[in-house]
Scaffold this active site. Sequence first.
Site, PDB file in Angstrom:
ATOM      1  N   GLY A 188      37.543  14.010  45.918  1.00 47.02           N
ATOM      2  CA  GLY A 188      38.766  13.425  45.372  1.00 47.02           C
ATOM      3  C   GLY A 188      38.497  12.070  44.759  1.00 47.02           C
ATOM      4  CB  SER A 189      40.809   9.454  43.689  1.00 48.93           C
ATOM      5  OG  SER A 189      41.580   9.163  44.843  1.00 48.93           O
ATOM      6  N   PRO A 190      38.184   7.830  44.432  1.00 50.09           N
ATOM      7  CG  PRO A 190      36.776   6.601  43.023  1.00 50.09           C
ATOM      8  CD  PRO A 190      37.852   7.652  43.004  1.00 50.09           C
ATOM      9  CB  VAL A 192      42.072   9.664  48.444  1.00 50.65           C
ATOM     10  CG1 VAL A 192      42.307  10.543  49.679  1.00 50.65           C
ATOM     11  CG2 VAL A 192      43.374   9.534  47.652  1.00 50.65           C
ATOM     12  N   GLY A 193      39.116   8.366  48.990  1.00 45.64           N
ATOM     13  CA  GLY A 193      37.840   8.396  49.692  1.00 45.64           C
ATOM     14  C   GLY A 193      37.701   7.248  50.672  1.00 45.64           C
ATOM     15  CD  GLU A 210      29.745  15.249  46.267  1.00 46.46           C
ATOM     16  OE1 GLU A 210      29.726  14.754  45.117  1.00 46.46           O
ATOM     17  OE2 GLU A 210      28.721  15.437  46.934  1.00 46.46           O
ATOM     18  CB  CYS A 244      34.645  14.963  39.107  1.00 47.55           C
ATOM     19  SG  CYS A 244      33.536  16.298  39.618  1.00 47.55           S
TER      20      CYS A 244
END
Length: 468
Positions: A188-190, A192-193, A210, A244
Site C-alpha cells: 500500500g501507501s507509505p 499507511v505503511g 511493499e 506501483c
Amino acid sequence: MSLHAELVSCLRAAWLSGKTRPMEYRMAQLEALGRFLGEKHQDILEATAADMGKPPFEVELSEISICRSELNHTLNNLSTWMKDEHVEKNWATQLDSAFIRKDPYGVVLIIGPWNYPINLLLVPLIGAIAAGNCVVMKPSEISRNVEKLVAEMLPRYLDQECFAVVTAGVQETTRLLENKFDYIFFTGSPSVGRIVMTAAAKHLTPVTLELGGKNPCYVSDTCDVQNVARRVAWGRFFNAGQTCVAPDYVLCSVEMQEKLLPALREAITEFYGPNPRESPDFARIVGDRQFQRVQALLGSGRVAIGGETDAEARYIAPTVLVDVQQEDPVMQEEIFGPILPILTVASMDDAIAFMNARERPLALYVFSSCKKVVSRVLECTSSGGFCANDTIMHMTLMSLPFGGIGQSGIGHYHGRSSFETFSHRRSALLRGAGREALNTLRYPPYSPSRLPLLRAATEHRRTSCTLL
C-alpha cells in the site's frame, strides 16, 4: 476476547500442532489455490471489471498469469527450497552437523491493496503457504467486488483451520493490527505503511512493506523514439496508471521532448483509438476520492496530450503534461493515475542528480541505445528495481526479487524470495554427546596456554590472494 483475537488464537493453535509443516500439506494447499484461480477465472474477470473497468486482457496478464506463474514455480521448486542448507564448519565442529533450517514464522498477516487485488494478495500468500505458515488475509475494501469474491470463495478451497480471510475497513484493520502476528506483509501507501510498522513494533513483529513512490524514467538522446513512446505509454497507462511500478515522470532533453510528444500521441492513439473513453482496453479510476485526487493533478504544467475527464464514469484520459516544475503538485506525490509529466534536463548528469535528490523509488527506468548511459544510470542511482529500455517487465521474472528501498519499501518477494521472506533461517548445530575430552580446553579454570589451540580450532584464517 475479540473476534480477531479469537481467530488469531485458533490459527496459532493449528500452527503449533505442526499441521502446516509437512511438504505434502503445503503442496496440497498450493494446488487448491490453483484450482481457485482456474474455477473462479470468470468471476475474477467480472469482479475486477466491476471495480475499476479493468480490461480482461490486463487481468489475464497482471493478475491471473502472474499468480499462476508464481504458483507453478513454487510447486516445481518447493522440495529444493525446504532442504536444510548445510554450512561450512570450523575445526572444532568437523565431526558435527551444522545447517540452516527454513522454519515457518507462525501466524502471518497479509494486507492486500486495491490496484491489483488478486495478484498482490495471492502472490504473497503463495510464499506464506510454501513456507509452512498459517495466514490471515485482509483484501482491500476499496475493490469491493474482489473483496467479496475472495472472502466468500477462497476459504472454500483452503484449510479453514489454517487460513482465514478478514474483511475490514480502516477502523477494523486498526483493531486487527493490535493482535500479535509473527509476520506482517503489507502492500500500500507509505503513509499507511508507517501505521502498519508502528503497530508491528509493539510486538516486535517483522514486516515486509511493499510501498510505492515516484518512479523516474530517463530518456536519453540516443534511443529509438517510437519504441520508447510505446513502452512508456504502455507502462504508464496500463490499468489507467494505477500501478506501483509505472513510470511516474519522464526526464529528457528539450530536443528529445519535441520528438517524444508526437510519438507518445501516436502510441496512445494506436493503443486506445482516437477517443480512449470508448476503448475497451482502458481502465477506470477505482473510486470517487481517488478520481478527485488525480484530477486535481491535471492543473500542474500544461496539458500536451489528453486531459479529458468524466467524473461520473471515473474516467481520466491518457494525459501527458509538459512545462512541469519541480514544485508542482504532480511532482509532490505518487500520481497513481493516467498522467505522465515530462520534465526537461540539460544532461544525463542533471537527470541523475534530480533522481538522487528525491526519495528512492520502487522502480527506475532508463531508455538508451548506449550501454554506457544505461550502466552509468544503474551505477549512480538507487532504487528498489531497475529496468533498461522497457517498463514494468522486470516484475514478470520470478528469479528477480521484487521490493523497495527506503521510502518505497522494506523487504522483497517473488519466486524463491517469497518463500524466504516467510521463512525464519534457523541456525542449527547438532553436536555429539561424547568426545568430552575435546571440550576441556574451553572450560575453567582457564589457562593462557590453551588459547593458541582454541584459536586454531575456532577462528577463520584469512586466505592469501593475488590480484591480477
